[in-house]
Design a protein around this motif. Structure first.
Motif: not given
Length: 235
Positions: A178-188
């Motif tokens: 839902q956040l649009g993260a297609t890869g990691v790492p992903f920090f919010v």
């Protein structure tokens, strides 16, 4: 009021290993670090892998990206050089890959125990810094979790119940989508700002500072003169 940082990662992901180290450096130097809450979220790089899947990581990388084994090995050496700059050990050969779902379930359990960050570090070390396989090896996974401070009986109970924390893992993965993260790492940061990838430490410092400075000020709904301050209480 604290600043909340949510980090979507996978133990298979070498850039998550590097990204966490760089974020940790930024956090260690952040003036308000004691008021920052960090939560690790689940993201499987290859959720379709069978639970017992495991194998040499270099051959897997070569097949997945359509490159030669030599190119995959060179890529691993390049990541190892980046890790060395951060003081992180990195095994360039002999590592495995595999299904990480049980690791994510344990990380949710560890969060309830207040021990999530320590388990993340232990799992990264087991995967990237040590040559022994970590995937599809329940006994090694238990040993790593126990060494990170978790109770062995409780760890085995989680692993023996395939439904334990499974919904929490899937919920994290839906949130990432839902956040649009297609890869990691992903920090919010505080549900407002996102940083994607293993960015330089100064990028994380800037993100922490921006999120901290953008915290909402309290709205005063009522005021009264019957208060106490540094100079005493109104009489």
């Amino acid at each position: 009021m604290t600043t909340r940082v949510e980090i979507w990662t996978d133990i298979n992901c070498p850039f998550c290993y590097l990204g966490k180290a760089r974020f940790d450096q930024a956090l260690a130097g952040f003036e308000h670090r004691a008021e920052v809450e960090v939560v690790h979220r689940s993201f499987e790089l290859d959720p379709g892998l069978p639970a017992d899947a495991s194998g040499p990581v270099i051959a897997h990388i070569a097949a997945k990206y359509g490159i030669s084994v030599e190119q995959a090995a060179a890529n691993e050496r390049g990541i190892a050089a980046q890790a060395a700059q951060l003081g992180l050990p990195y095994q360039t050969s002999g590592r495995d890959f595999g299904n990480s779902f049980d690791m994510h379930r344990l990380l949710h359990f560890a969060h309830e125990q207040g021990n999530q960050d320590r388990l993340v570090d232990a799992l990264y070390a087991a995967n990237f810094a040590e040559p022994a396989p970590i995937f599809a090896d329940t006994e090694r996974l238990v040993a790593v979790a126990v060494a990170a401070g978790l109770d062995e009986t409780a760890v085995r109970a989680v692993l023996d119940d395939p439904n334990a924390y499974a919904d929490a893992v899937r919920q994290d993965e839906r949130a990432a989508s839902q956040l649009g993260a297609t890869g990691v790492p992903f920090f919010v940061f505080d549900d407002k700002y996102a940083v994607s990838g293993a960015q330089p430490t100064e990028v994380f410092t800037q993100a922490l500072t921006t999120a901290w400075n953008d915290r909402p000020a309290p709205v005063v709904l009522a005021a009264d003169e019957d208060t106490c301050g540094p100079d005493g209480c109104a009489i």
